[in-house]
Write a protein that holds these residues in place. Structure first.
Motif, PDB file in Angstrom:
ATOM      1  N   ASP A  16       0.837  -1.206   0.000  1.00 51.04           N
ATOM      2  CA  ASP A  16       0.000   0.000   0.000  1.00 51.04           C
ATOM      3  C   ASP A  16       0.867   1.249   0.000  1.00 51.04           C
ATOM      4  OD1 ASP A  16      -2.322  -1.447   0.022  1.00 51.04           O
ATOM      5  OD2 ASP A  16      -2.608  -1.348   2.191  1.00 51.04           O
ATOM      6  N   PHE A  17       1.953   1.198   0.795  1.00 48.16           N
ATOM      7  CA  PHE A  17       2.841   2.367   0.849  1.00 48.16           C
ATOM      8  C   PHE A  17       3.418   2.652  -0.533  1.00 48.16           C
ATOM      9  CE2 PHE A  17       6.989   4.289   0.985  1.00 48.16           C
ATOM     10  CZ  PHE A  17       6.763   5.413   1.744  1.00 48.16           C
ATOM     11  N   VAL A  18       3.931   1.607  -1.179  1.00 50.36           N
ATOM     12  CA  VAL A  18       4.581   1.795  -2.485  1.00 50.36           C
ATOM     13  C   VAL A  18       3.593   2.406  -3.476  1.00 50.36           C
ATOM     14  CG1 VAL A  18       5.632   0.587  -4.444  1.00 50.36           C
ATOM     15  CG2 VAL A  18       6.260  -0.032  -2.101  1.00 50.36           C
ATOM     16  N   VAL A  72       7.822  12.592   4.672  1.00 54.14           N
ATOM     17  CA  VAL A  72       7.184  12.197   5.939  1.00 54.14           C
ATOM     18  C   VAL A  72       5.721  12.668   5.953  1.00 54.14           C
ATOM     19  CG1 VAL A  72       7.234  12.472   8.452  1.00 54.14           C
ATOM     20  CG2 VAL A  72       9.361  12.142   7.193  1.00 54.14           C
ATOM     21  N   LEU A  73       5.495  13.875   5.459  1.00 54.34           N
ATOM     22  CA  LEU A  73       4.107  14.382   5.403  1.00 54.34           C
ATOM     23  C   LEU A  73       3.236  13.484   4.524  1.00 54.34           C
ATOM     24  CD1 LEU A  73       4.197  18.275   5.041  1.00 54.34           C
ATOM     25  CD2 LEU A  73       3.063  16.942   6.811  1.00 54.34           C
ATOM     26  N   ILE A  74       3.778  13.101   3.376  1.00 56.03           N
ATOM     27  CA  ILE A  74       3.009  12.233   2.457  1.00 56.03           C
ATOM     28  C   ILE A  74       2.776  10.871   3.105  1.00 56.03           C
ATOM     29  CG2 ILE A  74       3.096  11.025   0.232  1.00 56.03           C
ATOM     30  CD1 ILE A  74       4.657  13.483  -0.847  1.00 56.03           C
ATOM     31  N   ALA A  75       3.818  10.340   3.734  1.00 60.44           N
ATOM     32  CA  ALA A  75       3.690   9.006   4.350  1.00 60.44           C
ATOM     33  C   ALA A  75       2.672   8.996   5.480  1.00 60.44           C
ATOM     34  CB  ALA A  75       5.055   8.548   4.865  1.00 60.44           C
ATOM     35  N   LEU A  76       2.671  10.061   6.252  1.00 60.00           N
ATOM     36  CA  LEU A  76       1.820  10.081   7.444  1.00 60.00           C
ATOM     37  C   LEU A  76       0.391  10.502   7.160  1.00 60.00           C
ATOM     38  CD1 LEU A  76       2.559   9.532  10.472  1.00 60.00           C
ATOM     39  CD2 LEU A  76       4.513   9.661   8.973  1.00 60.00           C
ATOM     40  N   ASN A  77       0.155  11.059   5.982  1.00 61.11           N
ATOM     41  CA  ASN A  77      -1.168  11.597   5.669  1.00 61.11           C
ATOM     42  C   ASN A  77      -2.259  10.520   5.809  1.00 61.11           C
ATOM     43  OD1 ASN A  77      -3.275  13.145   4.671  1.00 61.11           O
ATOM     44  ND2 ASN A  77      -2.793  12.635   2.552  1.00 61.11           N
ATOM     45  N   GLY A  78      -3.150  10.720   6.735  1.00 57.96           N
ATOM     46  CA  GLY A  78      -4.287   9.810   6.900  1.00 57.96           C
ATOM     47  C   GLY A  78      -3.927   8.430   7.424  1.00 57.96           C
ATOM     48  N   VAL A 109       6.274   0.177   9.245  1.00 54.59           N
ATOM     49  CA  VAL A 109       6.359  -0.239   7.837  1.00 54.59           C
ATOM     50  C   VAL A 109       6.507   0.994   6.932  1.00 54.59           C
ATOM     51  CG1 VAL A 109       5.032  -1.267   5.926  1.00 54.59           C
ATOM     52  CG2 VAL A 109       5.110  -2.404   8.145  1.00 54.59           C
ATOM     53  N   TYR A 110       5.757   2.041   7.223  1.00 52.77           N
ATOM     54  CA  TYR A 110       5.861   3.256   6.409  1.00 52.77           C
ATOM     55  C   TYR A 110       7.215   3.939   6.608  1.00 52.77           C
ATOM     56  CZ  TYR A 110       1.058   3.145   4.691  1.00 52.77           C
ATOM     57  OH  TYR A 110      -0.103   2.797   4.028  1.00 52.77           O
ATOM     58  N   MET A 111       7.790   3.781   7.781  1.00 50.62           N
ATOM     59  CA  MET A 111       9.133   4.320   8.013  1.00 50.62           C
ATOM     60  C   MET A 111      10.124   3.580   7.116  1.00 50.62           C
ATOM     61  SD  MET A 111      11.219   4.589  11.557  1.00 50.62           S
ATOM     62  CE  MET A 111      12.971   4.810  11.616  1.00 50.62           C
ATOM     63  N   VAL A 112       9.975   2.275   7.053  1.00 45.13           N
ATOM     64  CA  VAL A 112      10.841   1.486   6.163  1.00 45.13           C
ATOM     65  C   VAL A 112      10.638   1.951   4.717  1.00 45.13           C
ATOM     66  CG1 VAL A 112      11.288  -0.842   5.256  1.00 45.13           C
ATOM     67  CG2 VAL A 112      10.909  -0.513   7.700  1.00 45.13           C
ATOM     68  N   GLY A 113       9.389   2.196   4.359  1.00 43.58           N
ATOM     69  CA  GLY A 113       9.080   2.659   3.003  1.00 43.58           C
ATOM     70  C   GLY A 113       9.736   4.000   2.701  1.00 43.58           C
ATOM     71  N   ALA A 142      15.556   8.960   9.067  1.00 48.25           N
ATOM     72  CA  ALA A 142      14.926   8.185  10.155  1.00 48.25           C
ATOM     73  C   ALA A 142      14.604   9.099  11.336  1.00 48.25           C
ATOM     74  CB  ALA A 142      15.839   7.055  10.589  1.00 48.25           C
ATOM     75  N   LEU A 143      15.515   9.999  11.619  1.00 47.43           N
ATOM     76  CA  LEU A 143      15.319  10.920  12.737  1.00 47.43           C
ATOM     77  C   LEU A 143      14.106  11.828  12.488  1.00 47.43           C
ATOM     78  CD1 LEU A 143      16.490  12.079  15.394  1.00 47.43           C
ATOM     79  CD2 LEU A 143      17.903  13.595  14.005  1.00 47.43           C
ATOM     80  N   ILE A 144      14.025  12.349  11.269  1.00 46.63           N
ATOM     81  CA  ILE A 144      12.899  13.235  10.936  1.00 46.63           C
ATOM     82  C   ILE A 144      11.589  12.437  10.952  1.00 46.63           C
ATOM     83  CG2 ILE A 144      11.873  14.727   9.138  1.00 46.63           C
ATOM     84  CD1 ILE A 144      14.335  15.816  10.600  1.00 46.63           C
ATOM     85  N   TYR A 145      11.642  11.200  10.442  1.00 44.46           N
ATOM     86  CA  TYR A 145      10.424  10.398  10.424  1.00 44.46           C
ATOM     87  C   TYR A 145       9.896  10.223  11.847  1.00 44.46           C
ATOM     88  CZ  TYR A 145       6.999   6.805   9.380  1.00 44.46           C
ATOM     89  OH  TYR A 145       5.815   6.125   9.257  1.00 44.46           O
TER      90      TYR A 145
END
Lengths: 243, 319
Positions: A16-18, A72-78, A109-113, A142-145
């Motif tokens: 889903d992340f990809v 990070v914003l895109i990954a975390l959105n919703g 998982v999204y952090m890995v992505g 990783a730190l920012i995530y």
């Protein structure tokens, strides 16, 4: 019979992340990098070089920190709010699954992505900037995530408008710290409670340029993010999935 | 009809699976306004029982179900499932749940959506595709397995919803408006599938506006309105007891005998009469008398089911 089901489901989460986010992050990262580096490279011709403390290096710092923040914003959105807003939680959490474990795993998982996306972008960048440290860039990512993502996770659990709220919190903290951070009095003290966004540029520069970072800044950023991540998990555990 | 007897006991060996004890739910807005969705709701549901939940729109059915699945917390009272709080039970055992609104990520494909749910349900990896194939076949979804969820019709989406319920043999099933959006053929098939799910160690809850459906499928039906339990009805005429019921009686002969055996008769057409009796037993005695006197009965059809009659009375009383 039910052991390892969440671990197995992590492959679906990564997929889903990809599809939903990774491709967008890559496109934005490549375009952003190309649009900012290529004109400089073109104008400098054979003299183009990005070395630490040069003006071109500052452009590099801007690109890398912006791309990571956007990723990070895109990954975390919703991350949590979409399932609740759209009602997807109904079928998912009628299965023998803990929402706390499900979303904690999704966060990882999204952090890995994000790190995989940043690795690909960093390897591309290294082609143009041989001195660029891929490993340190990944550490910074990783730190920012964790720092930004932890807050984003909490907001996604607490509200439905997480992307906007996180962007507002992030930019608002930047502005307020710039305006009041150095001032004496109550305002100066209160802004210290805001997310430590003012430390990001320094940490980015230290990590990527000098390959080391101030321990207290790093701990402060990590602690802030992990604290909010834990608060988000607590809210998931104690709160309601439905409105 | 049980009035307000809130415990379902079919026999001495049935045990309580779901226990609602004085449950209330109040929604509060940020501005301080509050709405009571459920009030003082107490009910016990036993294993092997099929319980129907009926009520008009906004009666509190969906709120009750959301609390039972642990998606909402009750404001007052408590709910336990096999002695556990709802969320703890669901996280440990799972519940087969078909929601009224089928919300599945529209970008997923039908088959992969079921594979995902099967993975979350904890089916062993080597059995997932086989099991998903079985439920797809059972629900006639073979031609839609590669379609995206957003491309499915309402009826097919409803079938996907039931398919994910059937993936695992859950002890508790909750079906919220299970035949909503289905054509008559699939409505009938759905009812057959749901009827086939009944077994002694399984508890099934069905919320529906369709009283005929509940009459056919449920052992008991709770009627709720304005967030309160109004009445509990045991379906089936054999336990009809004393309730005034109208039947449409059609005769092929012996028309003049009708008024001799039924006290309340209204002729509605040639050979057709509406008769009112106090119980099913009274109806049978009168029919036997009619036949003995030369009446030729072609059909006897209730004007309204027991449930429909009770529903009208209960909802009418609460308004």
């Amino acid at each position: 019979m039910i052991d390892g089901r969440l671990t197995r489901y992590s492959l679906w989460q990564f997929r889903d992340f990809v599809i939903d986010r990774g491709i967008s992050i890559m496109i934005i990262g490549i375009l952003w990098g190309y649009l900012l580096i290529e004109p400089v490279r073109h104008s400098m011709g054979g003299a183009f070089a990005m070395i630490p403390e040069s003006p071109t290096w500052m452009i590099l710092m801007t690109i890398t920190s912006s791309v990571v923040s956007l990723a990070v914003l895109i990954a975390l959105n919703g991350l949590v709010s979409t399932d609740r807003k759209m009602g997807y939680y109904r079928f998912i959490f009628s299965k023998p699954i803990s929402p706390v474990a499900f979303y904690a795993q999704l966060f990882v998982v999204y952090m890995v992505g994000v790190l995989v996306a940043m690795l690909i972008l960093a390897l591309m960048l290294k082609h143009f900037v041989p001195g660029f440290s891929v490993a340190n860039f990944l550490l910074y990512s990783a730190l920012i995530y964790i720092a930004m993502g932890g807050i984003g996770f909490f907001i996604s659990v607490a509200t439905r408008f997480d992307w906007l709220t996180l962007a507002a919190v992030w930019l608002g903290s930047h502005m307020l710290r710039t305006l009041y951070g150095a001032k004496p009095g109550l305002a100066g003290k209160l802004v210290q409670l805001l997310p430590p966004v003012h430390k990001l540029d320094a940490v980015a520069n230290e990590l990527i340029t000098y390959r080391r970072a101030d321990a207290s800044d790093t701990v402060w950023l990590l602690g802030y993010g992990l604290g909010f991540f834990a608060l988000g998990l607590l809210l998931l555990k104690k709160g309601q999935l439905a409105d | 009809m049980d009035g307000l007897s809130a415990t379902g006991k079919h026999n001495g060996t049935s045990s309580v699976v779901i226990d609602f004890s004085n449950v209330g739910k109040t929604y509060r807005s940020l501005l301080g306004n509050s709405v009571k969705a459920v009030e003082e709701f107490s009910l016990q549901i036993v294993d092997g029982e099929v319980l129907g939940i009926a009520g008009p729109n906004g009666a509190g059915k969906s709120t009750l179900i959301a609390m039972m699945l642990g998606y909402l917390r009750s404001t007052t009272g408590s709910i336990t499932i096999n002695g556990l709080p709802p969320r703890a039970y669901v996280e440990r055992n799972g519940i087969g749940y078909l929601s009224e609104l089928i919300a599945i990520n529209p970008r997923w494909r039908a088959e992969t959506a079921l594979i995902r749910y099967a993975t979350l349900a904890g089916l062993p990896s080597d059995q997932i595709r086989t099991r998903v194939g079985e439920v797809i076949e059972r629900l006639g979804l073979e031609g839609h397995r590669d379609k995206k969820i957003k491309a499915l019709s309402k009826g097919n989406l409803q079938r996907i919803g039931l398919a994910q319920v059937l993936l695992r043999n859950e002890q508790i099933l909750v079906l919220d408006e299970p035949t909503h959006g289905l054509d008559p053929v699939w409505t009938q098939k759905f009812r057959e599938i749901v009827a086939g799910l009944k077994r002694p160690d399984r508890t099934i809850l069905i919320a529906s506006h369709n009283l005929d459906e509940l009459q056919r499928l449920a052992d008991r039906v709770v009627i709720i309105d304005n967030g309160r339990l109004q009445r509990i009805v045991t379906t089936g005429y054999e336990q009809g007891g004393a309730v005034t019921t109208r039947f449409r009686l059609t005769l092929a002969g012996g028309f003049d005998r009708v008024r001799e055996v039924f006290a309340l008769v209204e002729e509605t057409g040639r050979g057709e009469y509406d008769v009112t009796v106090g119980s099913v037993k009274e109806l049978n005695i009168a029919l036997a008398d009619l036949i003995a006197k030369g009446g030729l009965v072609a059909s006897v059809v209730p004007e309204r089911s027991v449930l429909e009659q009770q529903f009208r009375e209960a909802v009418g009383e609460s308004r």
